[in-house]
Design a protein around this motif. Structure first.
Motif, PDB file in Angstrom:
ATOM      1  N   PRO A 299       0.833  -1.212   0.000  1.00  0.00           N
ATOM      2  CA  PRO A 299       0.000   0.000   0.000  1.00  0.00           C
ATOM      3  C   PRO A 299       0.863   1.256   0.000  1.00  0.00           C
ATOM      4  CG  PRO A 299      -0.804  -1.589   1.606  1.00  0.00           C
ATOM      5  CD  PRO A 299       0.518  -2.109   1.122  1.00  0.00           C
ATOM      6  N   GLU A 300       0.408   2.286  -0.726  1.00  0.00           N
ATOM      7  CA  GLU A 300       1.187   3.521  -0.838  1.00  0.00           C
ATOM      8  C   GLU A 300       0.861   4.517   0.268  1.00  0.00           C
ATOM      9  OE1 GLU A 300       2.084   5.209  -4.466  1.00  0.00           O
ATOM     10  OE2 GLU A 300       2.878   3.304  -5.165  1.00  0.00           O
ATOM     11  N   GLY A 301      -0.007   4.133   1.185  1.00  0.00           N
ATOM     12  CA  GLY A 301      -0.313   5.021   2.294  1.00  0.00           C
ATOM     13  C   GLY A 301      -1.562   4.573   3.024  1.00  0.00           C
ATOM     14  N   ILE A 302      -1.827   5.245   4.144  1.00  0.00           N
ATOM     15  CA  ILE A 302      -3.009   4.936   4.949  1.00  0.00           C
ATOM     16  C   ILE A 302      -4.279   5.451   4.281  1.00  0.00           C
ATOM     17  CG2 ILE A 302      -4.171   5.394   7.154  1.00  0.00           C
ATOM     18  CD1 ILE A 302      -1.880   3.510   7.530  1.00  0.00           C
ATOM     19  N   GLY A 303      -4.203   6.642   3.683  1.00  0.00           N
ATOM     20  CA  GLY A 303      -5.403   7.282   3.156  1.00  0.00           C
ATOM     21  C   GLY A 303      -5.581   7.152   1.666  1.00  0.00           C
ATOM     22  N   THR A 304      -5.011   6.109   1.051  1.00  0.00           N
ATOM     23  CA  THR A 304      -5.147   5.923  -0.392  1.00  0.00           C
ATOM     24  C   THR A 304      -5.383   4.454  -0.706  1.00  0.00           C
ATOM     25  OG1 THR A 304      -4.046   6.187  -2.540  1.00  0.00           O
ATOM     26  CG2 THR A 304      -2.641   5.674  -0.664  1.00  0.00           C
ATOM     27  N   ASN A 305      -6.015   4.193  -1.840  1.00  0.00           N
ATOM     28  CA  ASN A 305      -6.223   2.815  -2.297  1.00  0.00           C
ATOM     29  C   ASN A 305      -5.150   2.380  -3.293  1.00  0.00           C
ATOM     30  OD1 ASN A 305      -8.675   2.448  -0.838  1.00  0.00           O
ATOM     31  ND2 ASN A 305      -9.742   3.669  -2.381  1.00  0.00           N
ATOM     32  N   GLU A 306      -4.208   3.262  -3.581  1.00  0.00           N
ATOM     33  CA  GLU A 306      -3.173   2.929  -4.557  1.00  0.00           C
ATOM     34  C   GLU A 306      -2.181   1.943  -3.950  1.00  0.00           C
ATOM     35  OE1 GLU A 306      -0.310   5.244  -7.807  1.00  0.00           O
ATOM     36  OE2 GLU A 306      -1.469   6.369  -6.332  1.00  0.00           O
ATOM     37  N   MET A 307      -1.805   0.942  -4.737  1.00  0.00           N
ATOM     38  CA  MET A 307      -0.924  -0.117  -4.255  1.00  0.00           C
ATOM     39  C   MET A 307       0.190  -0.360  -5.265  1.00  0.00           C
ATOM     40  SD  MET A 307      -2.103  -3.933  -3.030  1.00  0.00           S
ATOM     41  CE  MET A 307      -2.473  -3.594  -1.311  1.00  0.00           C
ATOM     42  N   TYR A 308       1.390  -0.546  -4.745  1.00  0.00           N
ATOM     43  CA  TYR A 308       2.605  -0.748  -5.540  1.00  0.00           C
ATOM     44  C   TYR A 308       2.890  -2.247  -5.624  1.00  0.00           C
ATOM     45  CZ  TYR A 308       7.677  -0.262  -6.527  1.00  0.00           C
ATOM     46  OH  TYR A 308       8.943  -0.327  -7.061  1.00  0.00           O
ATOM     47  N   ILE A 309       3.262  -2.747  -6.815  1.00  0.00           N
ATOM     48  CA  ILE A 309       3.564  -4.174  -6.972  1.00  0.00           C
ATOM     49  C   ILE A 309       5.075  -4.343  -7.059  1.00  0.00           C
ATOM     50  CG2 ILE A 309       3.085  -6.284  -8.249  1.00  0.00           C
ATOM     51  CD1 ILE A 309       0.660  -4.978  -9.429  1.00  0.00           C
ATOM     52  N   ASN A 310       5.686  -4.610  -5.927  1.00  0.00           N
ATOM     53  CA  ASN A 310       7.140  -4.758  -5.856  1.00  0.00           C
ATOM     54  C   ASN A 310       7.554  -6.065  -6.529  1.00  0.00           C
ATOM     55  OD1 ASN A 310       9.839  -4.807  -5.132  1.00  0.00           O
ATOM     56  ND2 ASN A 310       9.461  -4.134  -3.038  1.00  0.00           N
ATOM     57  N   GLY A 311       8.442  -5.966  -7.526  1.00  0.00           N
ATOM     58  CA  GLY A 311       8.898  -7.142  -8.257  1.00  0.00           C
ATOM     59  C   GLY A 311       8.309  -7.253  -9.646  1.00  0.00           C
ATOM     60  N   PHE A 312       7.480  -6.262 -10.041  1.00  0.00           N
ATOM     61  CA  PHE A 312       6.807  -6.329 -11.339  1.00  0.00           C
ATOM     62  C   PHE A 312       7.123  -5.091 -12.180  1.00  0.00           C
ATOM     63  CE2 PHE A 312       3.260  -6.849 -14.334  1.00  0.00           C
ATOM     64  CZ  PHE A 312       3.176  -8.226 -14.452  1.00  0.00           C
ATOM     65  N   SER A 313       8.336  -4.569 -12.052  1.00  0.00           N
ATOM     66  CA  SER A 313       8.745  -3.439 -12.884  1.00  0.00           C
ATOM     67  C   SER A 313       8.708  -3.857 -14.350  1.00  0.00           C
ATOM     68  CB  SER A 313      10.167  -3.012 -12.500  1.00  0.00           C
ATOM     69  OG  SER A 313      10.629  -1.993 -13.351  1.00  0.00           O
ATOM     70  N   THR A 314       8.150  -3.007 -15.209  1.00  0.00           N
ATOM     71  CA  THR A 314       7.985  -3.395 -16.610  1.00  0.00           C
ATOM     72  C   THR A 314       7.803  -2.178 -17.504  1.00  0.00           C
ATOM     73  OG1 THR A 314       6.658  -4.722 -18.148  1.00  0.00           O
ATOM     74  CG2 THR A 314       5.479  -3.660 -16.338  1.00  0.00           C
ATOM     75  N   SER A 315       8.183  -2.348 -18.772  1.00  0.00           N
ATOM     76  CA  SER A 315       7.911  -1.320 -19.780  1.00  0.00           C
ATOM     77  C   SER A 315       7.178  -1.929 -20.974  1.00  0.00           C
ATOM     78  CB  SER A 315       9.225  -0.677 -20.249  1.00  0.00           C
ATOM     79  OG  SER A 315      10.115  -1.659 -20.769  1.00  0.00           O
ATOM     80  N   LEU A 316       6.559  -3.091 -20.772  1.00  0.00           N
ATOM     81  CA  LEU A 316       5.792  -3.734 -21.837  1.00  0.00           C
ATOM     82  C   LEU A 316       4.535  -2.914 -22.149  1.00  0.00           C
ATOM     83  CD1 LEU A 316       6.105  -7.466 -20.723  1.00  0.00           C
ATOM     84  CD2 LEU A 316       7.166  -6.403 -22.732  1.00  0.00           C
ATOM     85  N   PRO A 317       3.899  -3.147 -23.295  1.00  0.00           N
ATOM     86  CA  PRO A 317       2.680  -2.403 -23.634  1.00  0.00           C
ATOM     87  C   PRO A 317       1.628  -2.527 -22.531  1.00  0.00           C
ATOM     88  CG  PRO A 317       3.456  -3.639 -25.536  1.00  0.00           C
ATOM     89  CD  PRO A 317       4.301  -4.074 -24.378  1.00  0.00           C
ATOM     90  N   GLU A 318       0.857  -1.480 -22.341  1.00  0.00           N
ATOM     91  CA  GLU A 318      -0.119  -1.449 -21.250  1.00  0.00           C
ATOM     92  C   GLU A 318      -1.108  -2.616 -21.293  1.00  0.00           C
ATOM     93  OE1 GLU A 318      -3.408   1.575 -19.219  1.00  0.00           O
ATOM     94  OE2 GLU A 318      -1.998   2.328 -20.724  1.00  0.00           O
TER      95      GLU A 318
END
Length: 625
Positions: A299-318
């Protein structure tokens, strides 16, 4: 062209982690300091993982804190999960790590910087440096403003000619949603600097409400959490879990469908990426035999729903990123907030700076952070602190502040960059420090705080508390060497902790060398320790550090002997204008490396790849004569 009337002592270009520490150090030392950044609302922004510390990186943060920097204090106020890594191993590699509330971290850092009366701010982009007689004297901005200064610290991050890649699409920018900066590279090249291109990346962000938590594994933090800063009384904000899941063979199959549009595999990315933090497509390509890879949902913080996926860095097409995410357990119905991307940017190979971070070519110009080829917030902050201190000392015409490899991980970092250079993003590891038993995260205050106090960065009350702690540990160490404990005192405890009871008196220091024997537990059985503890405030919190000194006495003694030998080599300075071509006995490769790297001491020369022991001996003989 508008010229600002005020001349500053130090201008810091950039408001990232290096820039924050540089500006803090310079202003705390009383120098009239200006931070120029493209967006004041993104000071201390965490562009990638919202976390501080980790293996070896945690050591850097503790050292920054001991010297009077601010990263440790800010994460202690804004961290949402704290863990001490590598507890199953020896204390030399124990490393603190904390997940941050991304927004709170940036806000707290800016508030702290704004408390400094001698620090000013300007929102603008620097596109040129004013250089006169091989000395920097100011900056020019894209708004047509000239600002004079006695020293300039460049902390440009990934913004110099930054180019972002998502599949076959590319966008000019230094970070998602922010423009790149231009002009500085061109100015420096015109003054004889050599530059290169590096690459880094970031994973997609997801909506935490779309995760099926029944299919992922909770990863709780430590209870109680251990602060980074030596000044923190404790962690008071709420703590939350992280989560672990894994890729699947189906994930890998989906990702492979995008390889023909991968900017990395198609050659569109020219910059070299971090070997130790590869993208997910690089992982499945290089480690084709692995059926899955660990991923951490953070989680990127207490007051946000945004979440980071550690280990999935990528530049492939969306679309490929999105489809691949939905094959991962727990993410079958995931909503992607923004895609991952790669970014290329300019850097200047660090053989062009001194260990003080001042450039060898232009006086008063300092480089810190990714401009030197490093990766990571902590590495950047460490360089920023060194640069800010030395920019201030330069303005005072004082000798530079230089940390040796034997004194700090920060010393290892700077020496590696200057002596060995880097052609890929440099990341700190405990294995890079040959004296890591002496350079533990727990003793950073005892190693470095006196230096920070002398520089004016550490408050007197904090320094006095460290002196008290150091004295207590020394006296307890000596006490453990003098007194012996009896079977009646300790056997009940020894049986309880699974250790062999003693049959006669045993010196306390010998008993404490048993791995299972705990100093805090046994201290209640030893009256002499109890008496000593009553003479010192906070003595109970100092016991773990004292225990390490006692348990590892033999290892530490041997390491200190090795350090003394290294100091002798580092004590031989090499003149700035050394003519290596005149020393005929040098090997051809050694001569070329020495001419390129321009080491400042024999010790540095000995650590340059390609410089042999014979070359070092030849240099020593030459310098002595």
């Amino acid at each position: 062209m508008f010229v600002v009337d005020e001349t500053y002592d130090v201008i810091v270009v950039g408001g990232g982690h290096a820039g924050c520490e540089a500006a803090w150090a310079s202003a705390r030392m009383g120098l009239n300091t200006l931070m120029v950044t493209m967006n004041l609302n993104t000071i201390a922004q965490m562009s990638c993982n919202p976390a501080i510390g980790g293996t070896a990186k945690g050591h850097l943060v503790r050292e920054i804190d001991a010297l009077g920097g601010v990263m440790g204090r800010v994460i202690d106020q804004t961290g949402i999960q704290f863990r001490m890594l590598n507890r199953s191993k020896g204390p030399a590699v124990w490393s603190p790590r904390a997940q941050a509330d991304r927004t709170a971290y940036a806000i707290t850092m800016r508030k702290l910087l704004e408390t400094l009366p001698s620090l000013s701010f300007r929102q603008d982009s620097v596109h040129d440096l004013i250089i006169e007689d091989r000395r920097v004297t100011g900056i020019r901005t894209t708004l047509g403003v000239t600002i004079r200064a006695r020293a300039v610290v460049l902390t440009t991050g990934t913004f110099m000619n930054g180019l972002m890649h998502i599949g076959l699409k590319n966008l000019h920018g230094g970070r998602s949603g922010e423009a790149s900066s231009t002009g500085i590279t061109e100015t420096l090249v015109n003054h004889g600097f050599v530059f290169g291109r590096l690459k880094t990346g970031t994973p997609p962000r997801i909506d935490s409400r779309s995760v099926d938590y029944s299919k992922v594994e909770a990863q709780p933090g430590d209870t109680p959490p251990s602060p980074f800063s030596f000044y923190s009384s404790g962690i008071t904000q709420p703590q939350i879990d992280m989560y672990m899941t894994r890729t699947t063979e189906e994930t890998h199959s989906v990702l492979k469908t995008g390889f023909d549009e991968s900017p990395m595999f198609t050659g569109r990315i020219q910059g070299i990426g971090p070997r130790y933090c590869p993208s997910i497509e690089d992982k499945i390509n290089r480690f084709a035999d692995k059926e899955s890879h660990q991923l951490f949902l953070e989680p990127e913080g207490i007051g946000t729903n945004e979440m980071y996926i550690n280990g999935f860095s990528t530049s492939l097409p969306e679309p490929v990123q999105y489809q691949a995410l939905r094959t991962i357990p727990g993410l079958e119905k995931v909503k992607m907030i923004r895609p991952g991307y790669a970014i290329e940017y300019d850097y200047f190979p660090p053989y062009q700076i001194r260990v003080s971070t001042e450039t060898k070519t232009i006086r008063g110009l300092f480089f810190a952070g990714q401009i030197n080829g490093t990766s990571g917030y902590e590495e950047a902050a460490a360089q920023g602190l060194v640069a800010g201190i030395n920019a201030g000392l330069y303005c005072r015409n004082a000798d530079p502040f230089v940390l040796k490899r034997s004194e700090a991980y920060m010393g290892v970092l700077m020496d590696d960059l200057v002596s060995k250079g880097t052609d890929e993003p440099y990341r700190m590891f405990t294995s890079r420090a040959e004296h890591r038993i002496a350079l533990r995260q727990d003793n950073a205050d005892r190693r470095l705080m006196e230096m920070g106090y002398q520089l004016g960065l550490v408050d007197e009350w904090k320094y006095k508390r460290m002196v008290s702690k150091r004295t207590f540990i020394q006296e307890l160490f000596q006490l453990s060497q003098r007194i012996a404990v009896t079977p009646a005192q300790v056997n009940t405890y020894l049986e309880r902790c699974g250790s062999t009871p003693i049959e006669q008196k045993v010196k306390l220091s010998d008993l404490l060398k048993r791995p299972e024997v705990d100093l805090a537990e046994i201290s209640s059985q030893v009256q002499e320790i109890q008496v000593l503890m009553t003479n010192f405030d906070h003595s109970e919190s100092y016991l773990p550090d004292a225990e390490i000194e006692i348990k590892y006495e033999g290892y530490l003694k041997r390491e200190l002997e090795q350090i003394e030998k290294v100091h002798q080599m580092d004590g031989y300075p090499i003149p700035d204008k050394m003519n290596y071509d005149s020393i005929k006995s040098l090997s051809t490769e050694g001569r070329e490396k020495l001419k390129r790297m321009k080491p400042e001491t024999i010790g540095q020369a000995s650590r340059i790849p390609g410089v042999t022991a014979s070359d070092v001996s030849v240099l020593l003989i030459y310098l002595r004569h």
